[in-house]
Design a protein around this motif. Structure first.
Motif, mmCIF file in Angstrom:
data_model
loop_
_atom_site.group_PDB
_atom_site.id
_atom_site.type_symbol
_atom_site.label_atom_id
_atom_site.label_comp_id
_atom_site.label_asym_id
_atom_site.label_seq_id
_atom_site.Cartn_x
_atom_site.Cartn_y
_atom_site.Cartn_z
ATOM 1 N N TYR A 89 -34.812 -48.862 50.033
ATOM 2 C CA TYR A 89 -36.249 -48.973 49.769
ATOM 3 C C TYR A 89 -36.992 -47.696 50.153
ATOM 4 C CZ TYR A 89 -35.942 -51.076 54.481
ATOM 5 O OH TYR A 89 -35.649 -51.345 55.793
ATOM 6 N N ALA A 90 -36.254 -46.593 50.128
ATOM 7 C CA ALA A 90 -36.894 -45.288 50.293
ATOM 8 C C ALA A 90 -37.458 -44.851 48.944
ATOM 9 C CB ALA A 90 -35.900 -44.269 50.833
ATOM 10 N N THR A 91 -38.327 -45.677 48.415
ATOM 11 C CA THR A 91 -38.931 -45.483 47.095
ATOM 12 C C THR A 91 -40.298 -46.151 47.139
ATOM 13 O OG1 THR A 91 -36.856 -45.374 45.875
ATOM 14 C CG2 THR A 91 -38.719 -46.233 44.671
ATOM 15 N N GLY A 92 -41.256 -45.580 46.451
ATOM 16 C CA GLY A 92 -42.629 -46.087 46.498
ATOM 17 C C GLY A 92 -42.744 -47.535 46.035
ATOM 18 N N LEU A 93 -43.798 -48.203 46.494
ATOM 19 C CA LEU A 93 -43.936 -49.631 46.210
ATOM 20 C C LEU A 93 -44.068 -49.933 44.716
ATOM 21 C CD1 LEU A 93 -44.064 -52.210 48.046
ATOM 22 C CD2 LEU A 93 -46.395 -52.356 47.180
ATOM 23 N N ASP A 94 -44.718 -49.061 43.970
ATOM 24 C CA ASP A 94 -44.852 -49.304 42.530
ATOM 25 C C ASP A 94 -43.481 -49.385 41.872
ATOM 26 O OD1 ASP A 94 -47.553 -49.427 42.555
ATOM 27 O OD2 ASP A 94 -47.869 -47.331 41.964
ATOM 28 N N ASP A 95 -42.621 -48.438 42.216
ATOM 29 C CA ASP A 95 -41.277 -48.450 41.647
ATOM 30 C C ASP A 95 -40.459 -49.632 42.166
ATOM 31 O OD1 ASP A 95 -41.431 -46.421 39.862
ATOM 32 O OD2 ASP A 95 -40.574 -44.883 41.170
ATOM 33 N N LEU A 96 -40.645 -49.964 43.426
ATOM 34 C CA LEU A 96 -39.909 -51.114 43.966
ATOM 35 C C LEU A 96 -40.307 -52.376 43.211
ATOM 36 C CD1 LEU A 96 -40.052 -50.605 47.840
ATOM 37 C CD2 LEU A 96 -38.048 -50.415 46.359
ATOM 38 N N ARG A 97 -41.599 -52.516 42.943
ATOM 39 C CA ARG A 97 -42.082 -53.699 42.261
ATOM 40 C C ARG A 97 -41.450 -53.794 40.872
ATOM 41 N NH1 ARG A 97 -47.271 -52.613 41.712
ATOM 42 N NH2 ARG A 97 -48.027 -53.280 43.731
ATOM 43 N N LYS A 98 -41.469 -52.671 40.148
ATOM 44 C CA LYS A 98 -40.875 -52.648 38.812
ATOM 45 C C LYS A 98 -39.376 -52.924 38.871
ATOM 46 C CE LYS A 98 -43.969 -49.099 37.183
ATOM 47 N NZ LYS A 98 -44.009 -47.640 37.158
ATOM 48 N N ALA A 99 -38.703 -52.275 39.805
ATOM 49 C CA ALA A 99 -37.247 -52.413 39.891
ATOM 50 C C ALA A 99 -36.854 -53.858 40.180
ATOM 51 C CB ALA A 99 -36.697 -51.485 40.974
ATOM 52 N N LEU A 100 -37.590 -54.508 41.075
ATOM 53 C CA LEU A 100 -37.248 -55.895 41.412
ATOM 54 C C LEU A 100 -37.515 -56.822 40.226
ATOM 55 C CD1 LEU A 100 -36.040 -56.883 44.113
ATOM 56 C CD2 LEU A 100 -37.156 -54.699 44.383
ATOM 57 N N ALA A 101 -38.561 -56.514 39.446
ATOM 58 C CA ALA A 101 -38.830 -57.317 38.249
ATOM 59 C C ALA A 101 -37.671 -57.162 37.255
ATOM 60 C CB ALA A 101 -40.148 -56.889 37.613
ATOM 61 N N ARG A 102 -37.150 -55.964 37.155
ATOM 62 C CA ARG A 102 -36.023 -55.736 36.234
ATOM 63 C C ARG A 102 -34.764 -56.442 36.729
ATOM 64 N NH1 ARG A 102 -36.069 -49.329 34.648
ATOM 65 N NH2 ARG A 102 -38.293 -49.112 34.152
ATOM 66 N N ILE A 103 -34.548 -56.398 38.044
ATOM 67 C CA ILE A 103 -33.381 -57.105 38.592
ATOM 68 C C ILE A 103 -33.523 -58.603 38.334
ATOM 69 C CG2 ILE A 103 -32.182 -57.739 40.742
ATOM 70 C CD1 ILE A 103 -32.797 -54.893 41.764
ATOM 71 N N GLU A 104 -34.741 -59.102 38.497
ATOM 72 C CA GLU A 104 -35.000 -60.518 38.238
ATOM 73 C C GLU A 104 -34.674 -60.854 36.774
ATOM 74 O OE1 GLU A 104 -39.078 -61.770 39.026
ATOM 75 O OE2 GLU A 104 -38.276 -63.678 39.736
ATOM 76 N N ALA A 105 -35.115 -59.990 35.854
ATOM 77 C CA ALA A 105 -34.837 -60.209 34.430
ATOM 78 C C ALA A 105 -33.331 -60.201 34.177
ATOM 79 C CB ALA A 105 -35.524 -59.135 33.597
ATOM 80 N N PHE A 106 -32.626 -59.303 34.821
ATOM 81 C CA PHE A 106 -31.177 -59.212 34.649
ATOM 82 C C PHE A 106 -30.487 -60.494 35.129
ATOM 83 C CE2 PHE A 106 -26.914 -58.089 36.212
ATOM 84 C CZ PHE A 106 -26.362 -57.527 35.066
ATOM 85 N N VAL A 107 -30.919 -60.969 36.285
ATOM 86 C CA VAL A 107 -30.323 -62.189 36.840
ATOM 87 C C VAL A 107 -30.593 -63.373 35.906
ATOM 88 C CG1 VAL A 107 -30.428 -63.849 38.758
ATOM 89 C CG2 VAL A 107 -30.361 -61.398 39.239
#
Lengths: 386, 161
Positions: free
Chosen positions: A364-382
């Motif tokens: 999580y050494a990444t800004g919150l905006d990117d974290l938010r997007k990345a987690l949404a994409r992981i959610e979509a993948f799951v």
């Protein structure tokens, strides 16, 4: 002609991350949670000190062990923060990153045939380091049910009582696990009982959350004389590219490491030493702000994984968490799938050794905006693969 | 304590959703909502605004920092003068400061003419104001803690150990 590579080099397999790198190159919208370094820049005061030192032409070698002032500042810092007492004259060596210090230790203390127990999952350089030094690696897997803490039971099961050396890294890369004083006490006792040399990589020591304070295993009775502590400026001070770390240990051990260092590295980068001195001198607030920010992201990421329905243990250190992949995937399959289909880069846990299988290292050494997007994409993948 | 945390996050980005603030702080969403409502009701949080880089827009926006010196008398204090000035919509910020002058006033308008006229016709004639010094903003580098440059690209490798 073809080069004849040494057996030692051939024994070490190529990095497991390499392949993912190539897949990531194919897309231009990749959000990476695969990065093992801060997204912050080095605190400006430290950069400014480095620039000033360059303007003043301070570009010669320093003492082999590092600038005296810096060693004194390090001695004060570790005394103040971790209750560790080391003499700047003979018990501290400044190196090109903590990585160099770890390599020096393997070369200084491991003889061919010596067994080095490594608590895993762990940073990927220990194992090759041991092999390059001619030693044998004994993996000591840690388990999720223990929150990825090293236990005496785990050490016994792996046969670490027969080992010559034990390597541990807490707060841990890749799991984000920490070990409290109570957790470390029995490990210290085990090391004393079985006469193990301990290499304790404490590079993430500043990055502990939830009111936990880092404890060094070297601070236990009878441990100082058998432990080398590694730390540096890469993580807490966001100075990875400046390459500056250090090792603390008994004079005899540090002198041996310095013998190798003086012939191979000569001295750690001078400009970086100026930055580091300033970092210790005046950047406590910057470090505190970064820690607060990491902690928010940590809580955000853990919450999101739970919402997605992926099991994740409560990581309390470094800037990683280590969720379990859903049923039906290996870690590698999940990491490759989510990268190809959703453009999110994560590292499969197997890369970090035994105990890592079935997990992902999420940085999580990444800004919150990117974290938010990345987690949404992981959610979509799951969801796509449910 | 949670008040402080929520406030800090809102100051960082007022558009964080209550759900995200809850995730980051470990509070319940309803707690976050209540905290924000309380902060607003107590007048701690006075509003939410966008941080704009005017140089990125075609429309001109003229801003000036104005130093004001005033004299006080028995009937008129700093607060009285401030209240009067703050009512003008052109005044975007007004602070009493220490040092060589009394008030630090920020003014905005669509043209230099508009701003100049405002100062000469509305501000300077105020009887207690003895001197005005107007500094037009030429370039802004940082606003509300946000740097307005092009920023630095993330040069990190996508994977590192």
């Amino acid at each position: 002609m073809t080069f004849e590579l040494s057996e030692r080099v051939q024994t070490v397999p190529p990095s497991g991350i390499r392949r993912f790198f190539e897949i990531a190159e194919e897309r231009d919208d990749v959000i990476s949670l695969g990065v093992g370094e801060p997204d912050f820049s080095t605190p400006w005061a430290a950069r400014d000190a480095a620039i000033t030192s360059l303007e003043q032409g301070k570009t010669s070698y320093t003492a082999n062990r590092g600038k005296r002032e810096l060693r004194e500042a390090i001695a004060d810092y570790v005394a103040d923060r971790f209750e560790l007492g080391y003499d700047p004259e003979e018990e501290i060596i400044v190196t090109a990153g903590a990585s160099e210090a770890v390599d020096l230790a393997f070369r200084a203390f491991v003889d061919p045939g010596d067994t080095v127990a490594i608590a895993q999952p762990s940073y990927i350089s220990y194992e090759p380091g041991v092999i390059f030094a001619g030693g044998e690696v004994l993996p000591v897997p840690t388990k999720e049910e223990d929150d990825f803490r090293l236990t005496v039971e785990g050490l016994e099961q792996a046969g670490a009582d027969e080992a010559d050396m034990l390597v541990l890294c807490y707060p841990n890369n890749p799991t984000g696990a920490i070990m409290t004083a109570e957790d470390l006490e029995p490990i210290a006792e085990f090391a004393r009982e079985h006469d193990l040399t301990v290499l304790s990589d404490e590079i993430y020591a500043e990055l502990t959350y939830d009111g936990n304070e880092h404890t060094s295993i070297a601070s236990f009775e009878g441990m100082r004389e058998r432990t080398i502590v590694f730390n540096g400026f890469s993580k807490a001070h966001a100075m990875t590219g400046l390459r500056l770390g250090y090792a603390l240990g008994p004079a005899e051990a540090i002198n041996a490491m310095n013998k190798i260092h003086q012939y191979t590295m000569l001295s750690a980068p001078t400009t970086a030493q100026h930055a580091a001195l300033e970092a210790l001198d005046s950047c406590d607030n910057d470090v505190r702000d970064m820690i607060n920010e990491y902690d928010r992201r940590r809580q955000f990421v853990l919450s999101r994984f739970r919402e997605i329905g992926m099991d994740v243990f409560e990581a309390k250190g470094a800037f990683y968490c280590f969720p379990e992949v859903p049923d039906g995937f290996t870690a590698e399959e999940f990491a490759e799938g989510v990268l190809r289909e959703q453009g999110v880069a994560v590292v499969p846990g197997d890369v970090f050794g035994e105990g890592g299988e079935g997990h992902l290292r999420i940085s999580y050494a990444t800004g919150l905006d990117d974290l938010r997007k990345a987690l949404a994409r992981i959610e979509a993948f799951v969801e796509d693969h449910a | 304590m949670s008040e402080r945390e929520v406030l800090e996050l809102l100051r960082e980005n007022a558009r964080y959703s209550t759900a995200d603030i809850a995730r980051m702080t470990g509070l319940d969403e309803s707690e976050v909502e209540t905290t924000i409502e309380e902060l607003e009701a107590a007048g701690v949080v006075r509003g939410y605004q966008a941080v704009v880089d005017w140089d990125k827009l075609e429309d001109e926006r003229v801003r000036a920092e104005v130093e004001l010196n005033v004299t006080l008398d028995r009937e008129t204090g700093y607060d009285d003068i401030a209240e009067r000035l703050a009512r003008f919509p052109q005044v975007t910020a007004l602070r009493l400061v220490s040092g060589d002058y009394d008030f630090d006033m920020e003014v905005e308008g669509d043209s230099i003419r508009e701003v100049s006229q405002f100062i000469s016709e509305k501000v300077a004639p105020v009887p207690e104001i003895t001197q005005t010094v107007t500094h037009y903003v030429m370039t802004s580098y940082k606003e509300h803690g946000i740097e307005l440059g092009d920023g630095e690209d993330d040069e990190r490798l996508s994977f590192s150990p």
